[in-house]
Design an enzyme around this catalytic site. Structure first.
Site, mmCIF file in Angstrom:
data_model
loop_
_atom_site.group_PDB
_atom_site.id
_atom_site.type_symbol
_atom_site.label_atom_id
_atom_site.label_comp_id
_atom_site.label_asym_id
_atom_site.label_seq_id
_atom_site.Cartn_x
_atom_site.Cartn_y
_atom_site.Cartn_z
ATOM 1 N N ASP A 7 0.880 -1.165 0.000
ATOM 2 C CA ASP A 7 0.000 0.000 0.000
ATOM 3 C C ASP A 7 0.920 1.218 0.000
ATOM 4 O O ASP A 7 1.413 1.627 1.046
ATOM 5 C CB ASP A 7 -0.902 -0.021 1.225
ATOM 6 C CG ASP A 7 -1.897 1.120 1.244
ATOM 7 O OD1 ASP A 7 -2.133 1.733 0.191
ATOM 8 O OD2 ASP A 7 -2.450 1.402 2.324
ATOM 9 N N GLU A 68 -1.450 -1.125 -4.689
ATOM 10 C CA GLU A 68 -2.680 -0.405 -4.951
ATOM 11 C C GLU A 68 -2.406 0.751 -5.907
ATOM 12 O O GLU A 68 -1.392 1.429 -5.790
ATOM 13 C CB GLU A 68 -3.260 0.131 -3.640
ATOM 14 C CG GLU A 68 -4.656 0.685 -3.777
ATOM 15 C CD GLU A 68 -5.251 1.030 -2.426
ATOM 16 O OE1 GLU A 68 -6.023 0.202 -1.907
ATOM 17 O OE2 GLU A 68 -4.934 2.100 -1.897
ATOM 18 N N ASP A 141 -2.547 0.526 7.166
ATOM 19 C CA ASP A 141 -1.783 0.364 5.932
ATOM 20 C C ASP A 141 -1.291 -1.080 5.756
ATOM 21 O O ASP A 141 -1.225 -1.579 4.639
ATOM 22 C CB ASP A 141 -0.594 1.330 5.918
ATOM 23 C CG ASP A 141 -1.033 2.752 6.181
ATOM 24 O OD1 ASP A 141 -1.308 3.479 5.221
ATOM 25 O OD2 ASP A 141 -1.134 3.122 7.367
#
Length: 165
Positions: A7, A68, A141
């Site tokens: 992430d 992501e 996260d």
């Protein structure tokens, strides 16, 4: 298949490493974050992120790395800083493998919760359940990075759709 989910962020890079064998459950190998401090020169922050990705790749030797996609709808300044971080993270990952993939937040939530508009707590709880953890992975996260890794595992039959070219 060992999958490193990431992430990306400038202040916090969440990571989650899972082992996925087709037809079986996921096994968590590790999760956590690489942190950079505010008010640190940008080159130093970017080097710390690159060093963190390099260390993860060396330690776990992932078969695939998934991250992501960036999604911003308001703060352009933040978007630029995070894009710089993502670029360094992607560059370092590409030094290790060509098996690089990206997923939108909607795709990740759909893959792990079954609903693309799920909230953070729903994603965290599903990570706890799917990965048979005693507690919700923290910080957020890291839970997101684990979700990205699981999303890739669930999508591994059609990798071309999500490959970073």
């Amino acid at each position: 298949m060992i999958i490193l989910g990431m992430d990306p962020g400038l202040a916090i890079l969440g990571y989650g490493v899972i082992d996925y064998q087709k037809g079986s459950q996921y096994t968590v190998l590790d999760y956590g974050c690489v942190f950079t401090k505010a008010h640190t020169p940008m080159p130093d922050r970017l080097m710390k992120l690159a060093d963190g990705v390099e260390a993860l790749c060396r330690k776990f030797q992932p078969d695939a790395i998934a991250m992501e996609e960036l999604f911003f709808n308001k703060n352009v300044t933040t978007a630029i800083a995070v894009a710089q971080a993502r670029g360094v993270i992607l560059q370092q990952a590409a030094r290790y493998t060509n098996e690089l993939f990206e997923y939108t937040p909607l795709q990740v939530k759909q893959a792990v919760v079954g609903y693309g508009r799920a909230d953070k707590h729903q994603v965290q709880e599903m990570m706890r359940l799917q990965l048979r953890l005693t507690e919700i992975p923290q910080p957020d996260d890291a839970a997101d990075a684990l979700a990205i890794a699981i999303c890739h595992a669930n999508s591994s039959e059609m990798p071309q759709s999500f490959r970073i070219e």
